[in-house]
Design a protein around this motif. Sequence first.
Motif, PDB file in Angstrom:
ATOM      1  N   PRO A  10      -6.352   0.331  -7.305  1.00 37.17           N
ATOM      2  CA  PRO A  10      -7.430   1.036  -6.594  1.00 37.17           C
ATOM      3  C   PRO A  10      -6.924   2.131  -5.662  1.00 37.17           C
ATOM      4  CG  PRO A  10      -7.128  -1.181  -5.721  1.00 37.17           C
ATOM      5  CD  PRO A  10      -6.302  -1.092  -6.961  1.00 37.17           C
ATOM      6  N   LEU A  24      -9.773  -4.128  -2.998  1.00 34.83           N
ATOM      7  CA  LEU A  24      -8.853  -5.064  -3.642  1.00 34.83           C
ATOM      8  C   LEU A  24      -9.599  -6.124  -4.443  1.00 34.83           C
ATOM      9  CD1 LEU A  24      -6.166  -5.612  -0.844  1.00 34.83           C
ATOM     10  CD2 LEU A  24      -5.940  -4.280  -2.948  1.00 34.83           C
ATOM     11  N   LEU A  81     -10.013  -2.186   2.677  1.00 32.94           N
ATOM     12  CA  LEU A  81      -9.001  -2.742   1.785  1.00 32.94           C
ATOM     13  C   LEU A  81      -9.475  -4.011   1.067  1.00 32.94           C
ATOM     14  CD1 LEU A  81      -5.527  -2.211   3.515  1.00 32.94           C
ATOM     15  CD2 LEU A  81      -6.424  -1.130   1.455  1.00 32.94           C
ATOM     16  N   ALA A 123      -2.795  -1.036  -3.516  1.00 25.24           N
ATOM     17  CA  ALA A 123      -3.770   0.028  -3.311  1.00 25.24           C
ATOM     18  C   ALA A 123      -3.042   1.303  -2.894  1.00 25.24           C
ATOM     19  CB  ALA A 123      -4.787  -0.362  -2.247  1.00 25.24           C
ATOM     20  N   VAL A 129       0.829  -1.215   0.000  1.00 19.99           N
ATOM     21  CA  VAL A 129       0.000   0.000   0.000  1.00 19.99           C
ATOM     22  C   VAL A 129       0.858   1.257   0.000  1.00 19.99           C
ATOM     23  CG1 VAL A 129      -1.846   1.249   1.185  1.00 19.99           C
ATOM     24  CG2 VAL A 129      -1.785  -1.257   1.274  1.00 19.99           C
TER      25      VAL A 129
END
Length: 234
Positions: A102, A144, A140, A75, A28
């Motif tokens: 994302p 995802l 998350l 992400a 992340v």
Amino acid sequence: MNHAVGNARMPVESAAAKTPVTAGAPRVLVVDDHALMRRGLALVITLRFPGATVIEAGSLAEAVRLAQEESDLSAVLFDLQMGDTEGLPGVEAMLHVLDGVPLVVISGTLDASLIAACIRAGARGFLPKGSEAEALDHALPVVLSGGIYAPLPRGATVSPSMPPPTPGILDGLTARQREILVLLLEGRSNKEIARSLGILEGTIKVHLRSVMQRLGVHNRTQLALLVSRAGPPS
């Protein structure tokens, strides 16, 4: 487990065995111009997702560079207000270089039209800065897996993984209702919409209530999300 600060990755002790786990080991990128906020998010992620790697960026420029260098991001958590960017332009600039990764917007403002505008721009989620740490347990995994995560009013955060809207769902709306929805998606308040259209604020509320009943949603956030996914109501 690794915790990345800038380009340097340092091991971090994890209490993940005592915390709920709902995803694997994401990678992340956390983007926020406040170091304390970045470090806090990084710590929460590494504690709640075993094996997670967090990379930090303190500006849009640094985030763009890191996104271009890191080919396996899972992400991005992106602050809506930073020193070198503010609002949707920053979100759009970040999305431009992510190539489908994302992005979840982080903001201190919880507003239905703002949430919808971010989702319409391409963000896959929205997290108020006042959220509990547990919100990441849901957010998350949802983004995802290709879903959309956004809060509802009254501080209750949920994950509306809504299916794609039925084709033509907006076709039965009147011209006036469509005008109101266009302004709603621009982030206008009822008072601003009424002023723009030259009608009473109470009339705006009546139209919105009618549209919500017709589309089967219960508040402005759900309405804005549904309309943003259905396409421009023009």
